[in-house]
Write an enzyme that holds these catalytic residues in place. Structure first.
Site, PDB file in Angstrom:
ATOM      1  N   SER A 195      31.139 -36.193   6.905  1.00  0.00           N
ATOM      2  CA  SER A 195      32.092 -36.624   7.923  1.00  0.00           C
ATOM      3  C   SER A 195      33.495 -36.141   7.628  1.00  0.00           C
ATOM      4  CB  SER A 195      32.088 -38.147   8.048  1.00  0.00           C
ATOM      5  OG  SER A 195      32.933 -38.710   7.073  1.00  0.00           O
ATOM      6  N   GLY A 196      34.343 -36.297   8.633  1.00  0.00           N
ATOM      7  CA  GLY A 196      35.735 -35.893   8.511  1.00  0.00           C
ATOM      8  C   GLY A 196      36.607 -36.997   7.952  1.00  0.00           C
ATOM      9  N   ASP A 197      35.995 -38.105   7.615  1.00  0.00           N
ATOM     10  CA  ASP A 197      36.787 -39.189   7.017  1.00  0.00           C
ATOM     11  C   ASP A 197      35.874 -39.916   6.036  1.00  0.00           C
ATOM     12  OD1 ASP A 197      38.764 -41.210   6.569  1.00  0.00           O
ATOM     13  OD2 ASP A 197      39.616 -40.756   8.521  1.00  0.00           O
ATOM     14  N   ASP A 198      36.204 -41.165   5.712  1.00  0.00           N
ATOM     15  CA  ASP A 198      35.398 -41.873   4.728  1.00  0.00           C
ATOM     16  C   ASP A 198      33.937 -41.997   5.180  1.00  0.00           C
ATOM     17  OD1 ASP A 198      37.804 -42.370   3.320  1.00  0.00           O
ATOM     18  OD2 ASP A 198      38.180 -44.124   4.571  1.00  0.00           O
TER      19      ASP A 198
END
Ligand SMILES: *[C@@H]1O[C@H](CO)[C@@H](O)[C@H](O)[C@H]1NC(C)=O
Ligand SMILES: *[C@@H]1O[C@H](CO)[C@@H](O)[C@H](O)[C@H]1NC(C)=O
Ligand SMILES: *[C@@H]1O[C@H](CO)[C@@H](O)[C@H](O)[C@H]1NC(C)=O
Ligand SMILES: *[C@@H]1O[C@H](CO)[C@@H](O)[C@H](O)[C@H]1NC(C)=O
Ligand SMILES: *[C@@H]1O[C@H](CO)[C@@H](O)[C@H](O)[C@H]1NC(C)=O
Ligand SMILES: *[C@@H]1O[C@H](CO)[C@@H](O)[C@H](O)[C@H]1NC(C)=O
Ligand SMILES: *[C@@H]1O[C@H](CO)[C@@H](O)[C@H](O)[C@H]1NC(C)=O
Ligand SMILES: *[C@@H]1O[C@H](CO)[C@@H](O)[C@H](O)[C@H]1NC(C)=O
Ligand SMILES: *[C@@H]1O[C@H](CO)[C@@H](O)[C@H](O)[C@H]1NC(C)=O
Ligand SMILES: *[C@@H]1O[C@H](CO)[C@@H](O)[C@H](O)[C@H]1NC(C)=O
Length: 454
Positions: A256-259
């Site tokens: 993913s692009g975050d956590d």
């Protein structure tokens, strides 16, 4: 590879309320209530089964199925208390706007079934902000509805033969980056005030924002799901338990692009007033690729408190940090961290972070071993790190970035920061709770356990 994390985090105004809980098999006592998950796999144990095509659904990737989903759910909700129902989404590409789920309901995605979220922004209605946030994340005011929404439901299953829910998020990411959005983006799946939730055996791709958001919910199991989003897509967090308890996340693969996982509990004075912590959370057998963020993040929104998080068997590949704990007081830090508090935040509301354990961790190709950022004047204490090896790749970031934290360590490579000094002879393990959580007692095949009433 095992990562064990035990943490107790609570806001100062809330106090350390070690939730008293007990469970047992057998039930019978008045405060215990049995419940059943629908069995995994085709059919489950729902008495009624229908297909989306029964309600006029067309899986051509072009025709809108919003009305078909609404009709199906309305119809099947009538039999919620007559054995429950399962809606099968057959192979095909099913374009739709947001839709709701029902009580005692299973949404089953066949192999090669793809639910496609509409990119027509006008089809996403505006709903109220979450009460524990008081506003949206991207912008003040309300927020766009979520693609698949459960509100105040009991016994909800989203499963399948690895079918796909595709958020088609590119248009949202673009509008977000161009600051064209007047409201906060919706999530792919949100379960609000729900209990007995199972999400399993599906693939989620390209969510406009977060993927799975259980909020004010309990008894939530997320098992065997794949979450994929470009690593540069904004805020595409994997699974975000928020003011939720007894959450079990296992056997998931997340890029993913975050956590990959972010545990939250509301924001600032709204979170403190709402006062609902995230607690009793188990994360195991997670594989995460998150080059710009954390495998497991606690916070930064944690005004309702976070306590008792246990993580084991975590594989982190090419991720910024294995675990990030981040919280904050006051305005400046919030501005830095995307949030923009209004004028009513309480600068004296200092979260307390204590007793965090990491042991038996192997991390490869990470840019930092750990980022442990406490609060000036209110350091995170009781951190214990044991038997941890991180293969850190060269980067501009410090290997350990510790501020306002205190603890001890032993058998850790690379050598930890001075705030977590090594005592190789004295520290032979870190404390870890030995009790089972109620959510650990749910067998997906066995389908029942007994719990304490909330
Ligand atoms: C939050 O709830 C806890 C009990 O769960 C209570 O002890 C505490 O006083 C509450 N805090 C606030 C600010 O209401
Ligand atoms: C996932 O799918 C597999 C095989 O398709 C099945 O055996 C298993 O029971 C499913 N698990 C859940 C939790 O749905
Ligand atoms: C909706 O439910 C009713 C009974 O609850 C059933 O008779 C009817 O056929 C259903 N409609 C569709 C389109 O399946
Ligand atoms: C949930 O539904 C019940 C009735 O089924 C209702 O009494 C309760 O107020 C609802 N809760 C919320 C938060 O909407
Ligand atoms: C499910 O599908 C995804 C995407 O195609 C794939 O990466 C994953 O390995 C599949 N999972 C299973 C259990 O087959
Ligand atoms: C946001 O609001 C402005 C001003 O009302 C409007 O022109 C614009 O179309 C809106 N943007 C979206 C994405 O709805
Ligand atoms: C933190 O750990 C210490 C020592 O193990 C223990 O005495 C204390 O009760 C723990 N605090 C919390 C909030 O769990
Ligand atoms: C250290 O952790 C590894 C797994 O990462 C495990 O195989 C090993 O047994 C642990 N060693 C000790 C002494 O606990
Ligand atoms: C480590 O991460 C970098 C940057 O994403 C990647 O290019 C490289 O292939 C990774 N190396 C290994 C051994 O996984
Ligand atoms: C360590 O983290 C703090 C807080 O996020 C940051 O201000 C600082 O620049 C970092 N240190 C380095 C050397 O990157």
């Amino acid at each position: 590879m095992i990562l064990v994390l035990w943490t107790v985090v609570t806001a100062a105004f809330i106090g350390i309320a070690e939730g008293h809980r007990h469970h047992r098999r057998g039930g019978g006592a008045t405060e215990l209530e049995a419940f059943h998950y629908a069995a995994a796999g085709a059919g489950g144990n729902r008495a009624h089964v229908a297909r989306l095509t029964d309600f006029g659904g067309v899986g051509d990737g072009v025709t809108s199925n919003t009305a078909a989903f609404a009709a199906a759910v309305a119809n099947l909700s009538k039999v919620a208390y007559d054995g429950g129902a399962m809606l099968v989404v057959p192979a095909g590409r099913w374009l739709t706007g947001p839709f709701n789920l029902a009580n005692h309901f299973t949404l089953f995605l066949d192999h090669d079934a793809v639910i496609l979220a509409t990119q027509d922004i006008n089809k996403w209605s505006i709903i109220d902000p979450l009460p524990s946030y008081g506003r949206g994340r991207d912008a003040a005011g309300g927020r766009y509805s979520n693609l698949i929404m459960g509100y105040n439901l009991t016994d909800v299953v989203i499963t399948g033969n690895n079918g796909t829910i595709d958020g088609q998020g590119e248009t949202w990411w673009k509008m977000f980056r161009n600051k064209e959005l007047n409201y906060t983006r919706g999530y792919l799946i949100e379960l609000m005030y729900c209990k007995q939730v199972l999400i399993s055996n599906i693939t989620l791709v390209n969510s406009p924002s977060w993927n799975v958001h259980p909020v004010y919910s309990s008894q939530v199991i997320v098992s065997g799901i794949t979450i994929l989003a470009p690593v540069n897509s904004p805020n595409t967090d994997g699974i975000n338990p928020d003011s939720s308890s007894n959450v079990r996340i296992e056997d998931c693969y997340i890029v993913s692009g975050d956590d990959c996982i972010a545990i939250k509990s509301g924001w600032d004075e709204y979170g403190i007033a709402f006062n609902m912590s995230s607690k009793h959370i188990v994360i195991r057998r997670l594989t995460c690729i998150s080059p710009t963020s954390a495998v497991i993040a606690l916070g930064s929104e944690m005004s309702g408190g976070i306590q008792d998080v246990r993580a084991e068997d975590i594989t982190a590949i090419n991720s910024e940090s294995g675990v990030r704990i981040k919280t904050t007081i006051g305005r400046g830090a919030y501005v830095k961290d995307i949030f923009h508090p209004d004028d009513n935040f309480d600068p004296k509301a200092i979260p307390v972070v204590r007793n965090i354990t990491y042991s038996d961790v192997v991390a490869e190709n990470v840019t930092m071993a750990a980022k442990l950022e406490g609060i000036p004047g209110a350091p995170f204490t009781g951190i214990c790190i044991y038997n941890v090896t991180a293969e850190v790749v060269k980067s501009k970031k410090p290997i350990w970035n510790c501020t306002d934290v205190e603890g001890v360590s032993s058998h850790v490579t690379p050598t930890p920061c001075a705030q977590i000094p090594e005592y190789p002879d004295r520290i032979t393990h870190c404390p870890f709770p030995e009790d089972d959580l109620p959510v650990d007692c749910v067998g997906l095949e066995e389908c029942s356990y007994w719990r304490t009433n909330p």
